[in-house]
Design a protein around this motif. Structure first.
Motif, PDB file in Angstrom:
ATOM      1  N   ALA A  13       0.327  -1.094   0.010  1.00 31.19           N
ATOM      2  CA  ALA A  13      -0.046   0.239  -0.044  1.00 31.19           C
ATOM      3  C   ALA A  13       0.250   1.134   0.098  1.00 31.19           C
ATOM      4  O   ALA A  13       0.461   2.486  -0.863  1.00 31.19           O
ATOM      5  CB  ALA A  13      -1.054  -0.367   1.322  1.00 31.19           C
ATOM      6  N   SER A  14       2.121   1.518   0.742  1.00 23.88           N
ATOM      7  CA  SER A  14       2.916   2.413   0.785  1.00 23.88           C
ATOM      8  C   SER A  14       4.167   2.229  -1.250  1.00 23.88           C
ATOM      9  O   SER A  14       4.616   2.985  -0.413  1.00 23.88           O
ATOM     10  CB  SER A  14       4.059   2.616   1.786  1.00 23.88           C
ATOM     11  N   GLY A  15       3.962   1.448  -1.710  1.00 26.13           N
ATOM     12  CA  GLY A  15       4.402   1.496  -2.875  1.00 26.13           C
ATOM     13  C   GLY A  15       5.663   0.593  -3.511  1.00 26.13           C
ATOM     14  O   GLY A  15       6.312   0.655  -4.158  1.00 26.13           O
ATOM     15  N   SER A  16       5.503  -0.593  -2.303  1.00 21.94           N
ATOM     16  CA  SER A  16       6.970  -1.395  -2.604  1.00 21.94           C
ATOM     17  C   SER A  16       6.271  -2.315  -3.492  1.00 21.94           C
ATOM     18  O   SER A  16       4.983  -2.504  -3.964  1.00 21.94           O
ATOM     19  CB  SER A  16       6.453  -1.975  -0.781  1.00 21.94           C
ATOM     20  N   GLN A  17       7.527  -2.425  -4.642  1.00 16.76           N
ATOM     21  CA  GLN A  17       6.858  -3.619  -5.903  1.00 16.76           C
ATOM     22  C   GLN A  17       7.191  -4.979  -5.451  1.00 16.76           C
ATOM     23  O   GLN A  17       7.832  -5.408  -4.264  1.00 16.76           O
ATOM     24  CB  GLN A  17       8.404  -2.731  -6.758  1.00 16.76           C
ATOM     25  N   PRO A  18       6.505  -5.549  -6.339  1.00 21.27           N
ATOM     26  CA  PRO A  18       6.278  -6.872  -5.929  1.00 21.27           C
ATOM     27  C   PRO A  18       7.360  -7.299  -6.459  1.00 21.27           C
ATOM     28  O   PRO A  18       8.678  -6.996  -7.614  1.00 21.27           O
ATOM     29  CB  PRO A  18       5.427  -7.653  -6.864  1.00 21.27           C
ATOM     30  N   ALA A  19       8.415  -8.578  -5.881  1.00 24.13           N
ATOM     31  CA  ALA A  19       9.443  -9.428  -6.467  1.00 24.13           C
ATOM     32  C   ALA A  19       8.960 -10.626  -6.704  1.00 24.13           C
ATOM     33  O   ALA A  19       7.806 -11.323  -7.038  1.00 24.13           O
ATOM     34  CB  ALA A  19      10.474 -10.270  -5.070  1.00 24.13           C
ATOM     35  N   VAL A  20       9.661 -10.544  -8.654  1.00 21.63           N
ATOM     36  CA  VAL A  20       9.618 -11.330  -9.062  1.00 21.63           C
ATOM     37  C   VAL A  20      10.237 -11.896  -9.566  1.00 21.63           C
ATOM     38  O   VAL A  20      11.830 -11.297  -9.860  1.00 21.63           O
ATOM     39  CB  VAL A  20       9.291  -9.575 -10.460  1.00 21.63           C
ATOM     40  N   ILE A  31      15.419  -1.188  -1.180  1.00 20.11           N
ATOM     41  CA  ILE A  31      15.025  -0.983  -2.167  1.00 20.11           C
ATOM     42  C   ILE A  31      13.879  -1.506  -2.078  1.00 20.11           C
ATOM     43  O   ILE A  31      13.490  -2.835  -1.500  1.00 20.11           O
ATOM     44  CB  ILE A  31      15.285  -1.814  -3.830  1.00 20.11           C
ATOM     45  N   THR A  32      12.488  -0.852  -1.605  1.00 17.95           N
ATOM     46  CA  THR A  32      11.321  -1.139  -1.701  1.00 17.95           C
ATOM     47  C   THR A  32      10.737  -2.200  -1.854  1.00 17.95           C
ATOM     48  O   THR A  32       9.935  -1.851  -3.454  1.00 17.95           O
ATOM     49  CB  THR A  32      10.419  -0.159  -1.114  1.00 17.95           C
ATOM     50  N   MET A  33      10.319  -3.153  -1.335  1.00 17.07           N
ATOM     51  CA  MET A  33      10.159  -4.473  -2.536  1.00 17.07           C
ATOM     52  C   MET A  33       9.349  -6.222  -1.490  1.00 17.07           C
ATOM     53  O   MET A  33       9.857  -5.899  -0.138  1.00 17.07           O
ATOM     54  CB  MET A  33      10.571  -5.400  -2.916  1.00 17.07           C
ATOM     55  N   GLU A  34       8.809  -6.528  -1.836  1.00 16.82           N
ATOM     56  CA  GLU A  34       7.271  -7.295  -0.731  1.00 16.82           C
ATOM     57  C   GLU A  34       7.295  -8.454  -1.850  1.00 16.82           C
ATOM     58  O   GLU A  34       6.553  -8.294  -2.708  1.00 16.82           O
ATOM     59  CB  GLU A  34       6.090  -6.950  -0.927  1.00 16.82           C
ATOM     60  N   MET A  35       6.806  -9.812  -1.341  1.00 16.86           N
ATOM     61  CA  MET A  35       6.345 -10.806  -1.412  1.00 16.86           C
ATOM     62  C   MET A  35       5.595 -11.133  -0.920  1.00 16.86           C
ATOM     63  O   MET A  35       4.883 -10.685  -1.067  1.00 16.86           O
ATOM     64  CB  MET A  35       7.482 -12.077  -1.073  1.00 16.86           C
ATOM     65  N   THR A  36       5.047 -11.399  -3.230  1.00 16.60           N
ATOM     66  CA  THR A  36       3.789 -11.522  -3.394  1.00 16.60           C
ATOM     67  C   THR A  36       3.153 -13.049  -3.533  1.00 16.60           C
ATOM     68  O   THR A  36       3.788 -13.660  -4.121  1.00 16.60           O
ATOM     69  CB  THR A  36       3.084 -10.096  -4.063  1.00 16.60           C
ATOM     70  N   ASP A  37       1.973 -13.179  -3.472  1.00 12.14           N
ATOM     71  CA  ASP A  37       1.067 -13.928  -3.666  1.00 12.14           C
ATOM     72  C   ASP A  37      -0.037 -14.037  -4.417  1.00 12.14           C
ATOM     73  O   ASP A  37      -0.572 -12.618  -4.096  1.00 12.14           O
ATOM     74  CB  ASP A  37       0.617 -14.734  -2.231  1.00 12.14           C
ATOM     75  N   ARG A  38      -0.311 -14.797  -5.327  1.00 11.15           N
ATOM     76  CA  ARG A  38      -0.981 -14.419  -6.550  1.00 11.15           C
ATOM     77  C   ARG A  38      -2.430 -14.522  -5.707  1.00 11.15           C
ATOM     78  O   ARG A  38      -3.618 -13.798  -6.466  1.00 11.15           O
ATOM     79  CB  ARG A  38      -1.535 -15.234  -7.148  1.00 11.15           C
ATOM     80  N   ARG A  39      -2.973 -15.064  -5.008  1.00 12.04           N
ATOM     81  CA  ARG A  39      -3.812 -15.003  -3.730  1.00 12.04           C
ATOM     82  C   ARG A  39      -3.830 -13.735  -3.005  1.00 12.04           C
ATOM     83  O   ARG A  39      -5.834 -13.360  -2.148  1.00 12.04           O
ATOM     84  CB  ARG A  39      -4.601 -16.213  -3.383  1.00 12.04           C
ATOM     85  N   ASP A  40      -3.288 -13.077  -2.499  1.00  9.93           N
ATOM     86  CA  ASP A  40      -2.932 -11.755  -1.799  1.00  9.93           C
ATOM     87  C   ASP A  40      -4.378 -10.917  -2.785  1.00  9.93           C
ATOM     88  O   ASP A  40      -5.092 -10.625  -1.972  1.00  9.93           O
ATOM     89  CB  ASP A  40      -2.209 -11.083  -2.010  1.00  9.93           C
ATOM     90  N   ARG A  41      -3.886 -11.115  -3.668  1.00 11.39           N
ATOM     91  CA  ARG A  41      -4.844 -10.086  -4.582  1.00 11.39           C
ATOM     92  C   ARG A  41      -5.593 -10.578  -5.718  1.00 11.39           C
ATOM     93  O   ARG A  41      -6.475  -9.915  -6.226  1.00 11.39           O
ATOM     94  CB  ARG A  41      -3.678  -8.841  -4.736  1.00 11.39           C
TER      95      ARG A  41
END
Length: 794
Positions: A85-92, A401-411
């Protein structure tokens, strides 16, 4: 030999040194590692070993794989969501491909751009040049099994000689006879074949393509030995008088099979059948046979000696920091494995943009040996991929670097498309693709447009429910503003089952008015469009949240839009997306605006005092925006500057010529504004400091926005009229805008004409003109929803 870990400056170097030192001391012998990898019991040697080695539970319950670090626990959901929500990019982190040992040289050449880009290995050595890189394959050769790929598809020919001849037989009878012969030889394998009768009537020839594996798991090798086995079966069949069988070739995978069956269909002009007697007359039927029916029978396998891994980040990410993060990630996650990696970004990539290079985002390519020196193999399961993203995000944050691990089910994100499901439609950066089939194209568009896609399994649905609750809690913990808007859009995505339930209710015949729902979403869309009036005051995260809300509103409205109204809705959707695209380049991060103005001005811009400065700015503009866009912008902006200089020269000498030059200047400025509207980011940047160009550009954007608002409001009027059975207020007949010009309602035409005769040509502001009407539509929609709810409860 004793190793001092303090002599190493980075964590990954310390881990590697400790691992190699442990091997030299016999702490991890090769047989022990092999037993551990195969799932055998290994007595604990020392507590230190158990702390460094952890395996993973296989589906069969045994131990499989080898990892050199403990698997981390997931970062808390709320922390990840707050970061996003603060603008971090997802880890790819994604696997591009696997290959055999023979492919390692070609893969390294690709990531190094044939030696032009420096690559780094697991020891931190910098390698460059084709000769140096060619030696890597020899160093890794002991790690490769050099396993041959499976033979899945075989080409065969059968020459049949029969005393009765074949010239007098009907085509169907000839195919039936040929099918019987092929089945005797190949057994229950799937195949496709064509029959050609000989001109002398002595018999016929069969050309075919067959799956080499049968239902029992027996696989023919498509060589002379396998041909002898098939020939023996045919010779032992009394009904076959004389038939000579041979294999004409073999290959691996569905791509090979599709190519061969299509070639067979083309050669015999559509006169091809399969083992069930179904005819294949064109390339589509041939491809469907292999892709949809044969695929599961192949059990195809290819050697997996090396893996091509890609780590990527958003455009604008600090390249040095991302390279350091990637180095730490590879060092921790693949300790004990041989690998090389290289960095690609738009500024340093030697590959031309027209041939697929200079991608706008920064990314790292890594070629990794699947087998480590200790005998363990890289695990490529879904939990492993999640672990990789988690570690990559941690390393990126450690380097700023602002980055977060994301899961497809999160969104509730749409599933990813595979590389063989799309093909590039332009080579400039390879950023646009199309699907290879209708289904693949839908999947590609859903992913690119970020359409919500809910999970199907009960376990994943429970995860999504928990994610929805965590988004709600995250929202309550944060201040109002853009972050709230972003979180609200994520919660809407996870609330899609309610909309699906309404659609099921409609299909079952219960009382639900789809027009009332569509009116609600149209009103919501209008509100979002009006929200765009403050676009220049938004930051980049705020704009991205705004864009996602528009797409969500369009997606929800499209799902419940009646078929007879879909055409009009598509016009509104297209106008809304054009509105978002036009404003995309206007919004720049606050950091960029505060640090420097016009970082890549062209030769006409302020501060361009020397040819060297001009050359640097030109190169920077080409690197960011491409040669075509830069040249186009430079031409029109130079015309503006030359015309202004001419006006200054003739103002004192020939005042009469100034008016003609001013008209010419207006023409050039209008042309530049239209270029900016079409998406040229360079002209938009110049417009921020050129007040004349900025005024014209804003006027064009306001005109487009008025058209979009009128389309949205007109569509809402038409939907309400269709629902209630009455016309618009005061008997007005609403018409859609045509060719970009506003049209008047029939009931108001007289008033407008009178105003024009009186000289009043003032146009009312769109928000004031339609705001009350939208409120009325919203009230009607709420009342109708209340009535629908009462009827359902009764």
């Amino acid at each position: 030999m004793e190793i001092f870990l303090g002599a190493f400056t980075t964590e990954w170097e310390q881990r590697k040194a400790a691992f190699l030192h442990d091997l030299t001391l016999g702490g991890r012998s090769q047989p022990e590692e092999e037993r551990r990898r195969r799932g055998g019991a290994v007595p604990p040697a020392r507590p230190a070993d158990n702390a460094k080695i952890s395996g993973f539970q296989s589906r069969a319950g045994g131990r499989r794989g080898l990892d050199t670090v403990h698997r981390r626990a997931d970062r808390p959901m709320r922390a990840r969501f707050a970061g996003l929500a603060s603008g971090s990019q997802p880890a790819v982190v994604k696997v591009a491909s696997f290959g055999g040992g023979s492919r390692v040289g070609a893969m390294i050449n690709y990531v190094s751009r044939n030696g032009a880009v420096v690559v780094e290995n697991e020891r931190g050595d910098q390698l460059a040049g084709r000769e140096t890189l060619s030696s890597i394959g020899g160093e890794w050769d002991h790690l490769f099994k050099n396993r041959a790929e499976s033979r899945d598809i075989g080409l065969f020919k059968i020459s049949v000689t029969e005393s009765g001849g074949a010239s007098g037989r009907a085509d169907d009878t000839l195919f039936d006879r040929a099918r019987e012969i092929v089945k005797h030889g190949l057994g229950d394998r799937s195949f496709a074949f064509a029959v050609t009768a000989r001109a002398d009537g002595s018999g016929f020839d069969i050309d075919g393509v067959a799956v080499l594996r049968n239902s029992g798991g027996e696989r023919l090798t498509a060589d002379d030995k396998a041909a002898a086995i098939v020939q023996g079966r045919m010779d032992a069949t009394e009904s076959i008088e004389s038939a000579a069988f041979r294999f004409a070739g073999h290959g691996n995978g569905t791509d090979y099979g599709t190519t061969q069956v299509r070639a067979l269909v083309a050669m015999h002009r559509g006169s091809v059948q399969d083992e069930k007697g179904r005819a294949m007359t064109d390339a589509k039927q041939a491809g469907d046979l292999v892709q949809l029916e044969w695929r599961d029978q192949l059990h195809s396998r290819k050697p997996r000696d090396v893996m091509h891994l890609i780590l990527s980040a958003r455009a604008g990410t600090d390249t040095a920091a991302f390279q350091n993060a990637a180095r730490d990630f590879l060092g921790e996650q693949f300790t004990g494995h041989r690998y090389v990696f290289s960095m690609h970004d738009a500024g340093s990539d030697p590959k031309a943009e027209a041939t697929g290079g200079k991608r706008p985002h920064v990314h790292v390519h890594a070629i990794i040996a699947m087998r480590s020196d200790a005998g363990g193999r890289v695990e490529t399961s879904i939990p492993a991929f999640r672990q990789w993203r988690l570690v990559m995000a941690e390393k990126a944050r450690a380097h700023g670097i602002t980055m977060e691990m994301t899961d497809r089910r999160d969104r509730a994100s749409a599933p990813a498309y595979l590389k063989n499901q799309v093909r590039p439609v332009n080579m400039i950066g390879r950023t646009r693709h199309e699907g290879t089939s209708a289904a693949a194209d839908r999947r590609y568009e859903a992913k690119r447009a970020d359409f919500p896609s809910r999970a199907a399994t009960a376990r994943s649905q429970a995860y999504e429910h928990r994610a929805h609750e965590e988004w709600r809690e995250t929202k309550s913990d944060m201040d109002r503003g853009a972050q709230h808007d972003f979180i609200r859009s994520q919660m809407v995505r996870l609330e899609e089952p309610s909309v699906a339930a309404e659609r099921r209710t409609m299909a079952s015949g219960e009382t639900t008015d789809p027009s009332s729902q569509s009116r609600t979403y149209l009103v919501k869309l209008a509100e979002l469009v009006f929200e765009g009036d403050n676009m220049r005051h938004m930051t980049r995260p705020e704009f991205e949240a705004y864009e996602k809300r528009v797409e969500t509103a369009l997606f929800q409205a499209e799902k419940i839009m009646p078929p007879q109204e879909r055409k009009d809705f598509e016009e509104i959707a297209q106008a809304a997306r054009e509105h978002v695209n036009v404003r995309r380049e206007i919004v720049e991060p606050i950091e960029e605006r505060s640090t420097a103005k016009d970082p890549d001005q062209l030769s006409h811009g302020p501060g361009s005092n020397t040819p060297h400065d001009d050359k640097q700015r030109w190169d920077a503009a080409v690197a960011r925006h491409g040669l075509a866009a830069t040249d186009e912008a430079n031409t029109v902006l130079l015309d503006i500057e030359r015309t202004r200089e001419a006006i200054e020269r003739v103002t004192a000498e020939r005042p009469d010529d100034v008016r003609a030059l001013q008209k010419e200047l207006c023409t050039h400025i209008s042309k530049a504004a239209e270029l900016a509207i079409s998406g040229n980011a360079i002209v938009r940047e110049v417009a921020e400091i050129d007040q004349d160009l900025k005024a014209v550009l804003q006027a064009l954007e306001r005109d487009r926005q008025k058209i979009l608002q009128q389309k949205t409001t007109t569509r809402a009027h038409s939907t309400e009229a269709a629902t209630t059975g009455r016309g618009t207020p005061h008997g007005e007949q609403v018409r859609m805008p045509v060719d970009g010009f506003e049209t008047e309602t029939e009931g108001a035409s007289k008033d407008t004409a009178a105003k024009r005769e009186a000289g009043d040509t003032t146009k009312s502001e769109p928000v004031k003109q339609h705001g009350s009407r939208l409120e009325e539509i919203q009230r009607d929609a709420n009342q109708q929803n209340g009535r629908d709810q009462d009827e359902r409860e009764r």
